[in-house]
Design a protein around this motif. Sequence first.
Motif, PDB file in Angstrom:
ATOM      1  N   THR A 171      24.565  43.653  26.849  1.00  0.00           N
ATOM      2  CA  THR A 171      25.664  44.016  26.953  1.00  0.00           C
ATOM      3  C   THR A 171      25.993  45.242  27.427  1.00  0.00           C
ATOM      4  OG1 THR A 171      26.647  42.467  25.361  1.00  0.00           O
ATOM      5  CG2 THR A 171      27.903  43.999  26.222  1.00  0.00           C
ATOM      6  N   SER A 172      25.168  46.090  26.825  1.00  0.00           N
ATOM      7  CA  SER A 172      25.352  47.664  27.179  1.00  0.00           C
ATOM      8  C   SER A 172      24.545  47.958  28.487  1.00  0.00           C
ATOM      9  CB  SER A 172      24.679  48.387  26.005  1.00  0.00           C
ATOM     10  OG  SER A 172      25.242  48.493  24.772  1.00  0.00           O
ATOM     11  N   GLU A 173      23.431  47.174  28.705  1.00  0.00           N
ATOM     12  CA  GLU A 173      22.823  47.435  30.018  1.00  0.00           C
ATOM     13  C   GLU A 173      23.707  46.826  31.374  1.00  0.00           C
ATOM     14  OE1 GLU A 173      19.270  45.400  29.802  1.00  0.00           O
ATOM     15  OE2 GLU A 173      18.383  46.584  28.367  1.00  0.00           O
ATOM     16  N   TYR A 174      24.447  45.829  30.980  1.00  0.00           N
ATOM     17  CA  TYR A 174      25.396  45.366  32.144  1.00  0.00           C
ATOM     18  C   TYR A 174      26.500  46.377  32.316  1.00  0.00           C
ATOM     19  CZ  TYR A 174      28.063  42.134  34.882  1.00  0.00           C
ATOM     20  OH  TYR A 174      28.664  41.351  36.052  1.00  0.00           O
ATOM     21  N   ALA A 175      27.027  46.904  31.191  1.00  0.00           N
ATOM     22  CA  ALA A 175      28.280  47.676  31.396  1.00  0.00           C
ATOM     23  C   ALA A 175      27.730  48.986  32.047  1.00  0.00           C
ATOM     24  CB  ALA A 175      28.630  48.125  29.987  1.00  0.00           C
ATOM     25  N   GLN A 176      26.491  49.351  31.874  1.00  0.00           N
ATOM     26  CA  GLN A 176      25.897  50.556  32.489  1.00  0.00           C
ATOM     27  C   GLN A 176      25.570  50.224  34.092  1.00  0.00           C
ATOM     28  OE1 GLN A 176      22.462  52.134  30.534  1.00  0.00           O
ATOM     29  NE2 GLN A 176      22.636  54.044  31.787  1.00  0.00           N
ATOM     30  N   SER A 177      25.303  49.009  34.284  1.00  0.00           N
ATOM     31  CA  SER A 177      25.014  48.734  35.836  1.00  0.00           C
ATOM     32  C   SER A 177      26.355  48.568  36.278  1.00  0.00           C
ATOM     33  CB  SER A 177      24.395  47.349  35.782  1.00  0.00           C
ATOM     34  OG  SER A 177      24.862  46.170  35.233  1.00  0.00           O
ATOM     35  N   LEU A 178      27.293  48.103  35.919  1.00  0.00           N
ATOM     36  CA  LEU A 178      28.894  48.168  36.216  1.00  0.00           C
ATOM     37  C   LEU A 178      29.091  49.590  36.907  1.00  0.00           C
ATOM     38  CD1 LEU A 178      30.981  45.677  34.105  1.00  0.00           C
ATOM     39  CD2 LEU A 178      29.711  45.441  36.585  1.00  0.00           C
ATOM     40  N   ILE A 179      28.763  50.608  36.039  1.00  0.00           N
ATOM     41  CA  ILE A 179      28.925  51.906  36.619  1.00  0.00           C
ATOM     42  C   ILE A 179      28.090  52.236  37.697  1.00  0.00           C
ATOM     43  CG2 ILE A 179      29.352  54.119  35.686  1.00  0.00           C
ATOM     44  CD1 ILE A 179      31.199  52.367  34.509  1.00  0.00           C
ATOM     45  N   GLU A 180      26.933  51.971  37.686  1.00  0.00           N
ATOM     46  CA  GLU A 180      26.297  52.475  38.559  1.00  0.00           C
ATOM     47  C   GLU A 180      26.136  51.390  40.160  1.00  0.00           C
ATOM     48  OE1 GLU A 180      22.301  51.335  36.940  1.00  0.00           O
ATOM     49  OE2 GLU A 180      22.172  53.109  35.821  1.00  0.00           O
ATOM     50  N   ILE A 181      26.738  50.194  40.012  1.00  0.00           N
ATOM     51  CA  ILE A 181      27.187  49.266  41.148  1.00  0.00           C
ATOM     52  C   ILE A 181      28.433  50.390  41.713  1.00  0.00           C
ATOM     53  CG2 ILE A 181      28.390  47.487  41.686  1.00  0.00           C
ATOM     54  CD1 ILE A 181      26.589  46.202  39.584  1.00  0.00           C
ATOM     55  N   GLN A 182      29.311  50.786  41.244  1.00  0.00           N
ATOM     56  CA  GLN A 182      30.343  51.583  41.494  1.00  0.00           C
ATOM     57  C   GLN A 182      29.922  52.702  42.358  1.00  0.00           C
ATOM     58  OE1 GLN A 182      33.355  50.359  42.058  1.00  0.00           O
ATOM     59  NE2 GLN A 182      33.310  48.420  40.532  1.00  0.00           N
ATOM     60  N   ALA A 183      28.877  53.432  41.911  1.00  0.00           N
ATOM     61  CA  ALA A 183      28.698  54.700  42.389  1.00  0.00           C
ATOM     62  C   ALA A 183      27.452  54.462  43.551  1.00  0.00           C
ATOM     63  CB  ALA A 183      27.777  55.497  41.323  1.00  0.00           C
ATOM     64  N   ALA A 184      26.806  53.158  43.466  1.00  0.00           N
ATOM     65  CA  ALA A 184      25.980  52.899  44.570  1.00  0.00           C
ATOM     66  C   ALA A 184      26.454  52.800  45.892  1.00  0.00           C
ATOM     67  CB  ALA A 184      25.013  51.547  44.253  1.00  0.00           C
ATOM     68  N   TYR A 185      27.679  52.457  46.202  1.00  0.00           N
ATOM     69  CA  TYR A 185      28.331  52.140  47.358  1.00  0.00           C
ATOM     70  C   TYR A 185      29.799  52.792  47.443  1.00  0.00           C
ATOM     71  CZ  TYR A 185      30.090  49.993  51.709  1.00  0.00           C
ATOM     72  OH  TYR A 185      30.600  50.001  52.855  1.00  0.00           O
ATOM     73  N   ILE A 186      30.084  53.777  47.938  1.00  0.00           N
ATOM     74  CA  ILE A 186      31.268  54.404  48.027  1.00  0.00           C
ATOM     75  C   ILE A 186      32.297  53.663  49.195  1.00  0.00           C
ATOM     76  CG2 ILE A 186      33.022  56.180  48.023  1.00  0.00           C
ATOM     77  CD1 ILE A 186      31.113  56.166  45.722  1.00  0.00           C
ATOM     78  N   GLN A 235      40.333  51.515  37.399  1.00  0.00           N
ATOM     79  CA  GLN A 235      41.228  50.206  37.371  1.00  0.00           C
ATOM     80  C   GLN A 235      40.170  48.941  37.428  1.00  0.00           C
ATOM     81  OE1 GLN A 235      44.234  49.694  40.380  1.00  0.00           O
ATOM     82  NE2 GLN A 235      44.964  47.753  39.381  1.00  0.00           N
ATOM     83  N   SER A 236      39.218  49.170  38.125  1.00  0.00           N
ATOM     84  CA  SER A 236      38.199  48.097  38.169  1.00  0.00           C
ATOM     85  C   SER A 236      37.056  47.937  36.811  1.00  0.00           C
ATOM     86  CB  SER A 236      37.331  48.051  39.387  1.00  0.00           C
ATOM     87  OG  SER A 236      36.313  47.392  39.415  1.00  0.00           O
ATOM     88  N   ILE A 237      37.085  49.299  36.471  1.00  0.00           N
ATOM     89  CA  ILE A 237      36.088  49.252  35.279  1.00  0.00           C
ATOM     90  C   ILE A 237      36.927  48.824  34.190  1.00  0.00           C
ATOM     91  CG2 ILE A 237      34.839  50.761  33.696  1.00  0.00           C
ATOM     92  CD1 ILE A 237      33.342  50.164  36.203  1.00  0.00           C
ATOM     93  N   GLN A 238      38.212  49.142  33.934  1.00  0.00           N
ATOM     94  CA  GLN A 238      39.014  48.807  33.008  1.00  0.00           C
ATOM     95  C   GLN A 238      39.141  47.005  32.829  1.00  0.00           C
ATOM     96  OE1 GLN A 238      42.790  50.973  32.753  1.00  0.00           O
ATOM     97  NE2 GLN A 238      43.394  49.990  30.807  1.00  0.00           N
ATOM     98  N   ASP A 239      39.143  46.394  33.997  1.00  0.00           N
ATOM     99  CA  ASP A 239      38.965  45.148  34.002  1.00  0.00           C
ATOM    100  C   ASP A 239      37.721  44.390  33.694  1.00  0.00           C
ATOM    101  OD1 ASP A 239      40.564  42.640  34.727  1.00  0.00           O
ATOM    102  OD2 ASP A 239      39.162  42.668  36.335  1.00  0.00           O
ATOM    103  N   LEU A 240      36.680  44.908  34.335  1.00  0.00           N
ATOM    104  CA  LEU A 240      35.427  44.444  34.146  1.00  0.00           C
ATOM    105  C   LEU A 240      34.571  44.520  32.658  1.00  0.00           C
ATOM    106  CD1 LEU A 240      33.938  45.035  37.863  1.00  0.00           C
ATOM    107  CD2 LEU A 240      34.626  43.015  36.898  1.00  0.00           C
TER     108      LEU A 240
END
Length: 799
Positions: A477-492, A724-729
């Motif tokens: 769960t923590s890895e997936y939450a961290q990957s969600l942040i990395e996904i948002q930073a991977a492509y602007i 907003q996306s992170i607060q939902d995901l």
Amino acid sequence: MDSDLIRLVNRLQDTFSNLGGELDMPQLVVVGSQSAGKSSVLENIVGRDFLPRGQGIVTRRPLVLQLIHTPIPDPSSSPPPYTEWGQFLHIDKRFTDFNEIRREIEQETYRVAGQNKGISRLPISLRIYSPNVLDLTLVDLPGLTKIPVGDQPSDIERQIRNLVTEYISAQNSVILAVSPANVDLANSDSLKLARSVDPQGRRTIGVLTKLDIMDAGTNALDILTGRVYPLKLGFIGVVNRSQQDIISEKNMTDALDSESDFFKNHAAYRNISHKNGTKYLARTLNQVLINHIREKLPDMKARLNTLMGQAQQELNSFGDAAVFGDKNQQGGLILRLMNQFAHDFIASIEGTKVDMSTKELSGGARIYYIFNDVFGHALASIDSTAGLDNQDIRTAIRNSTGPRPSLFVPEAAFDLLVKPQIKLLETPSLRCVELVYEELVKLCHNCTSPELERFPRLHAQLIECVSELLRERLGPTSEYAQSLIEIQAAYINTNHPAFISGSAVAAQTATSQTSKQSISPRPVSAEPTNGTQTPEDGDESSTEEPTGANGVASRDGRSVSSTLHDRARATGSSSTAGTSTKPSSKPHHGPRHSSVLPQTQSHFQSSGPGSSPHTARETFLNYFFGQNGPGPVGGSSVERSHASFTPMATGRDISIVDTPGPTGLMAGKRTIDGNNAVYDMRSLGKHIEAVSGSNAGSQMTQREEMETSLIRSLIASYFAIVRQSIQDLIPKAIMHFLVNHSTKEVQNRLVATLYKPELFAELLNEDEALVAERTRVKALLDAYKEAFKTLSDINLKPL
């Protein structure tokens, strides 16, 4: 049969005293003030001197005295048997010496109540077997006192009064109120206390002592006959041994004979002598106690019925120990407890648990509170441009362009700046995962039942098994939450619809503000004095420095005029149109250039408040990123020229033009080693350090100010989208990977881990305290049943 009733009650009293039963037995409670003669009355009834004596309070613990009548043994038997003896309930020893009984009472009192004069509620139980006594059960209580004496506690009066009230309040108790005859009966503490719990005097017997030491000419005849204070059971007078008799160790038989002679020979008591004295008191108490037991037997049976039901229910809650020998029954019990534990865990999360608390949030409501309040407020409190100052933004823009100057701000600068800000969302996201994990662990600890508490090892293993399942899911769960942040930073995604619309508003606001600051105010008078423009006036604008209303050269006029003048000097021509130059002393009225300034104004006005949002968006994006074709080059060039020039002082000759110095990063200070560091190539490193450490914000050009303001707006707009996306995901990810997965797998995990026959005996090992409590309750239940059977079999004689 009557004596059997008292012995039965004594046996029940002993049994329930050991087991802690709640059945109130019929008994006689002796109440009186200190030194009223209570102990002497008891000794007279027993016929033995066995109670402690002394100054002040002597009886400091309740003494439950059971008198048991025994037949006279055969004197011809060898060795001659003891006819009288005593036995304590706390020690398995027969005492034939009554002096030893007195010492044992004193030692037992010291052991519990201490060496001082304090009291204790724990009773001392003593049985006395003798052929000279009638079957009786009496309770000797500490004497009532008024004030503490010596080292007595300051609240000794309240302690004794509470203890006495506790005993005489029981409806199965007969109150033996002892009062001295040489004190006015209206001041009797014992009768006052007895009346508070027995206002009609139905279960109170009055005993008058010290009749032999009353004042000469007085007697207690009216009291003994019931004319002063009526009691249903009446008053009985006794004469105890005096202190001198006790010191001289007067025989108890002689004391009883002296008492009998006193009543027979006294003029006032002669006619009622047969109703007074210790022997009559003993017979009366025996008959009163038997009658009282007869009267209370139905109530005792009803009470025993209730107590049996309560004990049986309590025993059922402990479970049956017979199940532990059968493997099949053990497996079924463990499987049922596992299912119940898993059901309680899932019901707590879903909010369907029956005994849900109404005082605080619990279960799944706490998880929702973490998602909505804790995590939401944590994200909302993050500043989108935290840690970014103008110098950082300007440096990022310059570093992104490399060695080449650029007309547009590169998109790499925006990526470089927004990615660290997106990373700020990682910490609260991971903390949200940890908080939900902690709440789930708390939930599994709270899932229990009275039946499961019987088996602490099984309960501990169930908690450990569920905790291990939660720990396994915490990592993914923590890895997936961290990957969600990395996904948002991977492509602007700057083409995001919400980002485009937000950027247009930001561009409209920031560009309009910048245009107002960049364009100089128009001169006060733009027309000639005669209202028409002459050719001479037109030539004037090409050679003279235009000034504003305050005589200071405007930026636009300075820029255009200096450019034309420099070109004229470079070609060496003094005139291109054949028109003579006017004297410099002639006053001028404003700039006359019409080809450059309108173009500059049109560029800024195109993005002003009057333009449409679509036009503002395209203009800004073309200018900032250069994504939709070439931007307004002319406008940008003029803007850059505006930012690089400074106003000239009034009266300055336009022909005197300073050599333009370097701007931007190379516009250094002349304070390094006393020379101009700009031209000292060896001091470039020092110069860059000096510029970096200085207040660079005050040295930014107007274009740089606009760029930093706009890029801040863009970062805020894009950060809001990501937030907003992170607060939902993040809550969705936690529910999927941690909560829902745990609820689906918890029962399978419990069965796979713990349902093993070789573990049954260990898991079903009960708590030692619980085993002892179940044994006690079972023994108490058996005693209740036996007492009820005995009382039911008694064939009572009619009164």
